[in-house]
Design a protein around this motif. Sequence first.
Motif, PDB file in Angstrom:
ATOM      1  N   TYR A 103       0.786  -1.206  -0.131  1.00 12.32           N
ATOM      2  CA  TYR A 103      -0.081  -0.006   0.008  1.00 12.32           C
ATOM      3  C   TYR A 103       0.965   1.222  -0.053  1.00 12.32           C
ATOM      4  CZ  TYR A 103      -4.049   3.092   1.309  1.00 12.32           C
ATOM      5  OH  TYR A 103      -4.889   3.918   1.152  1.00 12.32           O
ATOM      6  N   MET A 104       2.083   1.086   0.652  1.00 10.82           N
ATOM      7  CA  MET A 104       3.009   2.173   0.664  1.00 10.82           C
ATOM      8  C   MET A 104       4.089   2.227  -0.284  1.00 10.82           C
ATOM      9  SD  MET A 104       3.352   2.714   4.929  1.00 10.82           S
ATOM     10  CE  MET A 104       4.273   1.140   5.067  1.00 10.82           C
ATOM     11  N   GLY A 105       4.415   3.382  -1.054  1.00  8.86           N
ATOM     12  CA  GLY A 105       5.440   3.141  -2.113  1.00  8.86           C
ATOM     13  C   GLY A 105       6.737   2.943  -1.670  1.00  8.86           C
ATOM     14  N   CYS A 106       6.885   3.411  -0.556  1.00 12.60           N
ATOM     15  CA  CYS A 106       8.544   3.182   0.081  1.00 12.60           C
ATOM     16  C   CYS A 106       8.677   1.801   0.289  1.00 12.60           C
ATOM     17  CB  CYS A 106       8.525   3.863   1.189  1.00 12.60           C
ATOM     18  SG  CYS A 106       7.602   3.849   2.653  1.00 12.60           S
ATOM     19  N   ALA A 107       7.697   1.083   1.064  1.00 13.39           N
ATOM     20  CA  ALA A 107       7.724  -0.526   1.354  1.00 13.39           C
ATOM     21  C   ALA A 107       7.840  -0.987   0.174  1.00 13.39           C
ATOM     22  CB  ALA A 107       6.360  -0.862   2.102  1.00 13.39           C
ATOM     23  N   ALA A 108       6.953  -0.831  -1.057  1.00 13.47           N
ATOM     24  CA  ALA A 108       7.105  -1.642  -2.123  1.00 13.47           C
ATOM     25  C   ALA A 108       8.350  -1.358  -2.842  1.00 13.47           C
ATOM     26  CB  ALA A 108       5.923  -0.947  -3.338  1.00 13.47           C
ATOM     27  N   SER A 109       9.115  -0.302  -2.894  1.00 12.39           N
ATOM     28  CA  SER A 109      10.319  -0.052  -3.416  1.00 12.39           C
ATOM     29  C   SER A 109      11.546  -0.968  -2.686  1.00 12.39           C
ATOM     30  CB  SER A 109      10.552   1.318  -3.330  1.00 12.39           C
ATOM     31  OG  SER A 109      11.976   1.520  -3.822  1.00 12.39           O
ATOM     32  N   LEU A 110      11.315  -1.067  -1.485  1.00 17.32           N
ATOM     33  CA  LEU A 110      12.096  -1.983  -0.748  1.00 17.32           C
ATOM     34  C   LEU A 110      12.244  -3.294  -1.249  1.00 17.32           C
ATOM     35  CD1 LEU A 110      11.741  -0.228   2.710  1.00 17.32           C
ATOM     36  CD2 LEU A 110      13.949  -0.122   1.237  1.00 17.32           C
ATOM     37  N   ILE A 111      11.132  -3.956  -1.655  1.00 18.22           N
ATOM     38  CA  ILE A 111      11.127  -5.358  -1.960  1.00 18.22           C
ATOM     39  C   ILE A 111      11.194  -5.280  -3.544  1.00 18.22           C
ATOM     40  CG2 ILE A 111       9.752  -5.904   0.002  1.00 18.22           C
ATOM     41  CD1 ILE A 111       7.448  -5.886  -1.599  1.00 18.22           C
ATOM     42  N   GLY A 112      11.223  -4.330  -4.144  1.00 15.48           N
ATOM     43  CA  GLY A 112      11.465  -4.451  -5.718  1.00 15.48           C
ATOM     44  C   GLY A 112      10.017  -4.797  -6.407  1.00 15.48           C
ATOM     45  N   GLY A 113       8.990  -4.290  -5.617  1.00 16.76           N
ATOM     46  CA  GLY A 113       7.595  -4.297  -6.140  1.00 16.76           C
ATOM     47  C   GLY A 113       7.050  -2.969  -6.491  1.00 16.76           C
ATOM     48  N   SER A 114       5.766  -2.845  -6.391  1.00 19.99           N
ATOM     49  CA  SER A 114       4.781  -1.684  -6.884  1.00 19.99           C
ATOM     50  C   SER A 114       3.934  -1.418  -6.031  1.00 19.99           C
ATOM     51  CB  SER A 114       4.432  -1.692  -8.191  1.00 19.99           C
ATOM     52  OG  SER A 114       3.744  -2.969  -8.430  1.00 19.99           O
ATOM     53  N   SER A 115       3.332  -0.144  -6.129  1.00 26.14           N
ATOM     54  CA  SER A 115       2.157   0.351  -5.183  1.00 26.14           C
ATOM     55  C   SER A 115       0.913  -0.487  -5.752  1.00 26.14           C
ATOM     56  CB  SER A 115       1.832   1.751  -5.685  1.00 26.14           C
ATOM     57  OG  SER A 115       0.498   2.132  -4.921  1.00 26.14           O
ATOM     58  N   ILE A 116       0.031  -1.042  -4.753  1.00 28.02           N
ATOM     59  CA  ILE A 116      -1.015  -1.719  -5.065  1.00 28.02           C
ATOM     60  C   ILE A 116      -2.082  -0.929  -5.732  1.00 28.02           C
ATOM     61  CG2 ILE A 116      -2.190  -1.517  -2.703  1.00 28.02           C
ATOM     62  CD1 ILE A 116      -2.994  -4.354  -2.770  1.00 28.02           C
ATOM     63  N   CYS A 117      -1.998   0.602  -5.175  1.00 25.93           N
ATOM     64  CA  CYS A 117      -3.286   1.440  -5.868  1.00 25.93           C
ATOM     65  C   CYS A 117      -2.750   1.681  -7.333  1.00 25.93           C
ATOM     66  CB  CYS A 117      -3.103   2.979  -5.284  1.00 25.93           C
ATOM     67  SG  CYS A 117      -3.560   2.753  -3.421  1.00 25.93           S
ATOM     68  N   GLN A 118      -1.536   1.628  -7.637  1.00 22.88           N
ATOM     69  CA  GLN A 118      -1.142   1.686  -9.000  1.00 22.88           C
ATOM     70  C   GLN A 118      -1.506   0.665  -9.841  1.00 22.88           C
ATOM     71  OE1 GLN A 118       3.009   2.635  -9.667  1.00 22.88           O
ATOM     72  NE2 GLN A 118       3.007   1.619 -11.596  1.00 22.88           N
ATOM     73  N   GLU A 119      -1.400  -0.603  -9.399  1.00 21.40           N
ATOM     74  CA  GLU A 119      -1.594  -1.674 -10.347  1.00 21.40           C
ATOM     75  C   GLU A 119      -2.820  -2.268 -10.163  1.00 21.40           C
ATOM     76  OE1 GLU A 119       0.576  -3.178 -12.009  1.00 21.40           O
ATOM     77  OE2 GLU A 119       2.400  -2.595 -11.074  1.00 21.40           O
ATOM     78  N   LEU A 120      -3.781  -1.672  -9.192  1.00 25.88           N
ATOM     79  CA  LEU A 120      -5.119  -1.926  -9.230  1.00 25.88           C
ATOM     80  C   LEU A 120      -6.049  -1.010  -9.784  1.00 25.88           C
ATOM     81  CD1 LEU A 120      -5.353  -4.480  -6.448  1.00 25.88           C
ATOM     82  CD2 LEU A 120      -5.202  -5.157  -8.988  1.00 25.88           C
ATOM     83  N   CYS A 121      -5.331   0.307  -9.856  1.00 26.01           N
ATOM     84  CA  CYS A 121      -6.060   1.697 -10.090  1.00 26.01           C
ATOM     85  C   CYS A 121      -7.165   1.887  -8.995  1.00 26.01           C
ATOM     86  CB  CYS A 121      -7.016   1.512 -11.446  1.00 26.01           C
ATOM     87  SG  CYS A 121      -6.035   1.583 -13.013  1.00 26.01           S
ATOM     88  N   LEU A 122      -6.740   1.638  -7.731  1.00 23.38           N
ATOM     89  CA  LEU A 122      -7.466   1.939  -6.717  1.00 23.38           C
ATOM     90  C   LEU A 122      -7.323   3.428  -6.003  1.00 23.38           C
ATOM     91  CD1 LEU A 122      -6.793  -1.313  -4.607  1.00 23.38           C
ATOM     92  CD2 LEU A 122      -8.868  -0.865  -6.045  1.00 23.38           C
ATOM     93  N   MET A 123      -8.426   4.331  -6.157  1.00 21.82           N
ATOM     94  CA  MET A 123      -8.042   5.357  -5.610  1.00 21.82           C
ATOM     95  C   MET A 123      -8.502   5.601  -4.081  1.00 21.82           C
ATOM     96  SD  MET A 123      -7.199   6.576  -8.463  1.00 21.82           S
ATOM     97  CE  MET A 123      -6.666   7.925  -7.689  1.00 21.82           C
ATOM     98  N   SER A 124      -7.571   5.846  -3.207  1.00 28.96           N
ATOM     99  CA  SER A 124      -7.649   5.666  -1.924  1.00 28.96           C
ATOM    100  C   SER A 124      -8.858   6.455  -1.231  1.00 28.96           C
ATOM    101  CB  SER A 124      -6.465   6.240  -1.154  1.00 28.96           C
ATOM    102  OG  SER A 124      -5.917   7.349  -1.444  1.00 28.96           O
ATOM    103  N   LYS A 125      -9.216   7.650  -2.007  1.00 19.93           N
ATOM    104  CA  LYS A 125     -10.177   8.399  -1.440  1.00 19.93           C
ATOM    105  C   LYS A 125     -11.587   8.175  -2.086  1.00 19.93           C
ATOM    106  CE  LYS A 125      -7.262  12.649  -0.563  1.00 19.93           C
ATOM    107  NZ  LYS A 125      -7.139  13.930  -0.518  1.00 19.93           N
ATOM    108  N   SER A 126     -11.670   7.271  -2.922  1.00 20.67           N
ATOM    109  CA  SER A 126     -12.929   6.981  -3.758  1.00 20.67           C
ATOM    110  C   SER A 126     -13.702   5.668  -3.155  1.00 20.67           C
ATOM    111  CB  SER A 126     -12.695   6.516  -5.145  1.00 20.67           C
ATOM    112  OG  SER A 126     -13.779   6.181  -5.853  1.00 20.67           O
ATOM    113  N   ILE A 127     -14.849   6.148  -2.891  1.00 15.21           N
ATOM    114  CA  ILE A 127     -15.645   5.081  -2.178  1.00 15.21           C
ATOM    115  C   ILE A 127     -16.002   3.873  -2.982  1.00 15.21           C
ATOM    116  CG2 ILE A 127     -18.031   4.596  -0.992  1.00 15.21           C
ATOM    117  CD1 ILE A 127     -18.132   7.497   0.094  1.00 15.21           C
ATOM    118  N   THR A 128     -16.341   4.178  -4.395  1.00 13.92           N
ATOM    119  CA  THR A 128     -16.691   3.089  -5.548  1.00 13.92           C
ATOM    120  C   THR A 128     -15.414   2.488  -5.997  1.00 13.92           C
ATOM    121  OG1 THR A 128     -16.619   4.939  -7.190  1.00 13.92           O
ATOM    122  CG2 THR A 128     -18.759   4.611  -5.869  1.00 13.92           C
ATOM    123  N   LEU A 129     -15.669   1.756  -6.719  1.00 15.88           N
ATOM    124  CA  LEU A 129     -14.565   1.027  -7.563  1.00 15.88           C
ATOM    125  C   LEU A 129     -14.791   1.296  -9.143  1.00 15.88           C
ATOM    126  CD1 LEU A 129     -13.823  -2.484  -5.816  1.00 15.88           C
ATOM    127  CD2 LEU A 129     -12.380  -0.699  -6.412  1.00 15.88           C
TER     128      LEU A 129
END
Length: 360
Positions: A103-129
Motif C-alpha cells: 500500500y505504501m510506495g516506500c515499502a513496495a520499493s524496498l522489495i522491488g515491487g509496486s504500489s497496490i493502488c497503481q497496479e489495481l487503479c485503486l483511488m484511496s479516497k474513492s468510495i466506489t470502484l
Amino acid sequence: IETTVSNYRPTEQNTSIPISVTLIGTDLPSDELMDLIVTKYNLATRQANSFRMVARHFLLEESAPLLFHFGGVAGTGKSHVVLAISKLFEICRKPELFMKVSYMGCAASLIGGSSICQELCLMSKSITLSVSDDNLGKIMDTFRNIRYFLIDEVYTLDCNNLSKVNTRLQQAKNSMSVFGGLSIITCGDNHQFEPVKGLTIGREYDDTHTSATHAGRSLFVQISQKCIILDKNFRSLSDPVYLGIQQRFLQGKVTFADCDLLNENTVSNRMDIDLTSSDWINAPCIVNRNSLRLKINYERAHVFSCRTGFYKPFLFEANHFIGKKVINDIVIQTYLLGEKEDKFNRLPSKLVLCPGMPMM
C-alpha cells in the motif's frame, strides 16, 4: 492470528519426494531447489517454513489457490523471505507469475515491487470502484499471467481497501472466486500503527460496522488460516539489552528502568561531544522536529567539509511547486518556509550540503 499460529505446524511429510521441475526451467528436484534458496538467503527455521509454504505450492502445481500470511516485528526477516520467494520464480524462469505490491510506495520499493493502488487503479479516497474500460483492460492484461500476489505491510490496508482489492482482482481475472482465484501471500507487523482513517484488518467488529468492514476482516481471516509468525529478531542480536526493551514495549510491559536507559542515549547540552568522532559521524539520529534535523545537518555539513578538506558546503534554497508551477506567492512561501522553523516546525527554506556527506 496467534490462535492459528499455536495450532499450525508446517507439514514435514513428502519433503524428500524428488519432484522434477524440468518443465519450469530447471532440472533440479524441487527439494534441492528449495534447499539451495534457503541456504543462499540463510533462512532460519520459521523463515524457511514460510518460504517452503509458497515454494511447495508453486513447484507441486497445486490447483487450489494458496492463502497464507507470515508476520513478525521489524527485524525478524520478513523481507528476506520475500526475496527468497522472488528468487524462486526467477530461477524457474517464471517471474511473470508473481507480483509484489504494498500500500505504501516506500515499502513496495524496498522489495522491488509496486504500489497496490497503481497496479489495481485503486483511488484511496474513492468510495466506489469505478474504472474506465481502457484502465480495466490494462489491468486485465497486467494480470493475465499472474498467479501469485504478495502484499507486503498488509496491516497498512484497512478493511475497506482489502475488500476493494478482492473486488478488483475478481474483475481483473474475470472470476468471482476469492481474490479472483489468485494465490495470496501477505506479510506484515501486527504491532504497526493502525490505518489513519479506516479500520484495521487485525480486529473483530460488531454488527454496527459496514458490510465492507466485515468483508475486509473476513478476507484477512481466510488468508491467515495458514500463518507463521517470525519470532527471532536478527536486527538486534548484537544488542540483547535493546532487544529486551523492544520486546517489553511490544508486550506493553515497559519499565521505568527501560525509559531511563533510553533517555541516557540523547544528545543534550553537553559540550564534551566530539562531532568529528566516528561514533558521532556514524550514529543514527532520530528527531521529531524539522528544525532539529536541519541543525544537525548543518553541523554535519561543516564537520564533513573540515574533515575532507576538499569540498566546500553548497547552499540550496528550497522551491515548492503546485503541479509544475513554482509557488511565487510571498504569503504561501512565508507559511511553508520562512525563517521561524523553531516555532512552527516548518520545512527548511535552505539546505547546506556537501557532496558525499551522510544526511537525514
